[in-house]
Design an enzyme around this catalytic site. Sequence first.
Site, PDB file in Angstrom:
ATOM      1  N   HIS A 100       9.038  -6.717  -0.662  1.00 44.32           N
ATOM      2  CA  HIS A 100       9.542  -6.028   0.571  1.00 44.32           C
ATOM      3  C   HIS A 100      10.958  -6.433   0.618  1.00 44.32           C
ATOM      4  O   HIS A 100      11.320  -7.398   0.421  1.00 44.32           O
ATOM      5  CB  HIS A 100       8.898  -6.336   1.991  1.00 44.32           C
ATOM      6  CG  HIS A 100       7.273  -6.148   2.063  1.00 44.32           C
ATOM      7  ND1 HIS A 100       6.461  -7.038   1.440  1.00 44.32           N
ATOM      8  CD2 HIS A 100       6.607  -5.375   2.678  1.00 44.32           C
ATOM      9  CE1 HIS A 100       5.347  -6.519   1.603  1.00 44.32           C
ATOM     10  NE2 HIS A 100       5.584  -5.286   2.464  1.00 44.32           N
ATOM     11  N   ASP A 103      11.555  -9.636   2.479  1.00 40.15           N
ATOM     12  CA  ASP A 103      11.076 -10.947   1.587  1.00 40.15           C
ATOM     13  C   ASP A 103      11.986 -11.623   0.884  1.00 40.15           C
ATOM     14  O   ASP A 103      12.205 -12.819   0.975  1.00 40.15           O
ATOM     15  CB  ASP A 103       9.942 -10.315   0.724  1.00 40.15           C
ATOM     16  CG  ASP A 103       8.586  -9.696   1.335  1.00 40.15           C
ATOM     17  OD1 ASP A 103       8.340 -10.241   2.395  1.00 40.15           O
ATOM     18  OD2 ASP A 103       8.077  -8.860   0.739  1.00 40.15           O
ATOM     19  N   GLU A 231      -0.449   3.298   0.711  1.00 40.55           N
ATOM     20  CA  GLU A 231      -1.294   2.140   0.571  1.00 40.55           C
ATOM     21  C   GLU A 231      -2.369   2.434   1.832  1.00 40.55           C
ATOM     22  O   GLU A 231      -1.827   1.822   2.884  1.00 40.55           O
ATOM     23  CB  GLU A 231      -0.752   0.757   0.471  1.00 40.55           C
ATOM     24  CG  GLU A 231      -1.734  -0.213   0.441  1.00 40.55           C
ATOM     25  CD  GLU A 231      -1.133  -1.713   0.002  1.00 40.55           C
ATOM     26  OE1 GLU A 231      -1.798  -2.598   0.437  1.00 40.55           O
ATOM     27  OE2 GLU A 231      -0.016  -1.780  -0.629  1.00 40.55           O
ATOM     28  N   HIS A 270      -8.369  -4.379   1.828  1.00 42.91           N
ATOM     29  CA  HIS A 270      -8.261  -3.418   2.795  1.00 42.91           C
ATOM     30  C   HIS A 270      -9.436  -2.081   2.610  1.00 42.91           C
ATOM     31  O   HIS A 270     -10.063  -1.962   3.746  1.00 42.91           O
ATOM     32  CB  HIS A 270      -7.119  -2.307   2.656  1.00 42.91           C
ATOM     33  CG  HIS A 270      -5.830  -3.084   2.773  1.00 42.91           C
ATOM     34  ND1 HIS A 270      -4.534  -2.594   2.389  1.00 42.91           N
ATOM     35  CD2 HIS A 270      -5.469  -4.164   3.312  1.00 42.91           C
ATOM     36  CE1 HIS A 270      -3.685  -3.343   2.676  1.00 42.91           C
ATOM     37  NE2 HIS A 270      -4.147  -4.661   3.179  1.00 42.91           N
ATOM     38  N   ASP A 295      -3.632  -3.649  -5.632  1.00 41.44           N
ATOM     39  CA  ASP A 295      -3.315  -4.816  -5.003  1.00 41.44           C
ATOM     40  C   ASP A 295      -4.428  -5.494  -5.244  1.00 41.44           C
ATOM     41  O   ASP A 295      -5.312  -5.519  -4.518  1.00 41.44           O
ATOM     42  CB  ASP A 295      -2.716  -4.667  -3.484  1.00 41.44           C
ATOM     43  CG  ASP A 295      -1.439  -4.339  -3.380  1.00 41.44           C
ATOM     44  OD1 ASP A 295      -0.678  -3.936  -4.427  1.00 41.44           O
ATOM     45  OD2 ASP A 295      -0.936  -4.356  -2.226  1.00 41.44           O
ATOM     46  N   ASP A 306      -7.664  -9.681   7.353  1.00 37.19           N
ATOM     47  CA  ASP A 306      -7.111  -9.552   5.871  1.00 37.19           C
ATOM     48  C   ASP A 306      -6.722 -11.021   5.245  1.00 37.19           C
ATOM     49  O   ASP A 306      -5.568 -11.457   5.373  1.00 37.19           O
ATOM     50  CB  ASP A 306      -5.604  -8.813   5.809  1.00 37.19           C
ATOM     51  CG  ASP A 306      -5.544  -8.075   4.796  1.00 37.19           C
ATOM     52  OD1 ASP A 306      -6.180  -8.404   3.703  1.00 37.19           O
ATOM     53  OD2 ASP A 306      -4.467  -7.218   4.767  1.00 37.19           O
ATOM     54  N   ASP A 308      -6.765 -11.832   2.189  1.00 39.06           N
ATOM     55  CA  ASP A 308      -6.100 -11.840   0.804  1.00 39.06           C
ATOM     56  C   ASP A 308      -6.231 -12.996   0.067  1.00 39.06           C
ATOM     57  O   ASP A 308      -5.278 -13.791  -0.367  1.00 39.06           O
ATOM     58  CB  ASP A 308      -4.477 -11.910   1.319  1.00 39.06           C
ATOM     59  CG  ASP A 308      -3.906 -10.421   1.746  1.00 39.06           C
ATOM     60  OD1 ASP A 308      -4.781  -9.511   1.716  1.00 39.06           O
ATOM     61  OD2 ASP A 308      -3.064 -10.559   2.576  1.00 39.06           O
ATOM     62  N   ASP A 338      -1.437  -9.141  -4.766  1.00 43.03           N
ATOM     63  CA  ASP A 338      -1.266  -9.158  -3.319  1.00 43.03           C
ATOM     64  C   ASP A 338      -2.107 -10.344  -2.771  1.00 43.03           C
ATOM     65  O   ASP A 338      -3.169  -9.666  -1.774  1.00 43.03           O
ATOM     66  CB  ASP A 338      -1.262  -7.700  -2.652  1.00 43.03           C
ATOM     67  CG  ASP A 338      -0.755  -7.753  -1.051  1.00 43.03           C
ATOM     68  OD1 ASP A 338      -0.299  -8.960  -0.696  1.00 43.03           O
ATOM     69  OD2 ASP A 338      -0.993  -6.701  -0.601  1.00 43.03           O
TER      70      ASP A 338
END
Length: 436
Positions: A100, A103, A231, A270, A295, A306, A308, A338
């Site tokens: 991003h 980021d 996404e 997701h 991802d 989430d 992750d 991700d």
Amino acid sequence: MAAFPDVSKIPFEGPDSRNPLAFRYYDANEVVVGKTMRDHLRFSVVYWHTFRGTGADPFGPGTMQRPWDDGSESVENAQNRARVAFEFFEKLGAPYYAFHDRDVAPEGRSLSESNANLDAVAKVLKEEQQRSGVKLLWGTANLFSNPRYMHGAATSCNADAFAYGAAQVKKAMEVTHELGGEGYTFWGGREGYQCLWNTDMQREQEHLAKFLHMAVDYAKEIGFTGQFYIEPKPKEPTKHQYDSDAAACLNFLRQYDLLPHLKLNLETNHATLAGHTMHHEMEVAGAAGALGSIDANTGDLLLGWDTDQFPTDIYLTTQCMLAVLKYGGFTTGGVNFDAKVRRESFEPIDLFYAHIGGMDAFARGLKIAAAMIADGRLAGMVQDRYASWDEGLGAAIEAGQHDFKSLEKLMLDRGEITPNASGRQELFENVVNQYV
């Protein structure tokens, strides 16, 4: 000075290795179904979790010990962090990364200052890409963290927020283009609603479509030919997000004439939050010709957010790679991690352990999926289940030779039908186990 002085380039040592800093299954140069593992999997490291994650959660501050990071939001610290990131990419052997805009570079006191900060860090990113050969899989803009996007960006009730988001995406697209990014992703973290009493859903979705068409037009203007992705993600952080799952995204893209311009970037966690499996989401996207990238992570099925986590479930990675191979393989997309190390895994070395495990899991999934396809047994069993559609009445229906009236006449003459094929779910699952 090296940030990971005790780590050399991660080697492939084979299944018998007990070295935690070696691949047991991912051999980048091994050829599987006509391509190397490297080219099939196109592994990518995310910048946000890997180099900006702190281990913070709603109940406590960060735990991560990052000796290369001085904790400031200075451009100099961001540039140094970028150099550390490329040391990690190279030693891991990941050919791609993703980021991003916020980021990689700190947000400034104004849009112009933020743009200048991004340019300054992008200069280092470009130098490191050219030095190392690591490429940018895709870029994106963070249109969800800053309070200006509290109502969303493209779907905000505030036209100024829409305009600011457009300006931010314009810059992020330019930087992605400058860095040779092979794609650009839109994730609508705040594009949805908390309460329908105060929401004009139709107007918000029309604005989102207009925003994406503006992006398509600007890509043509600057000569960016990378793939656009949308996404899917449900329920977090808003009560309902317009990009809630693959089917919702596809419906939106078709409704607003965007399907020719965007594919889907799908994430396992997701899918879980949407009440689906990743296999389901990939089949939905693949059948529509819209499977673009993934991802790669997983969620904790007992937790409703989430998480992750890094993927280690071989059934999951096999399902993913079976769908990828079925629908022609990645072109601009890839397996993008991700995922974040757990809050308790606070040492820098844990970043290597996590990515090595995920890469090995996907390498195994690739080889198992390739074996399934080469053997043909599973596909043959599916074909047998639908055999009634390959000849006679079924073939005639598929060919358009019947309508309701002709089918009614046929059934009135024939009488009751009898089931002609067992589902044999248990047998299918047994056969899958023979490969895994």
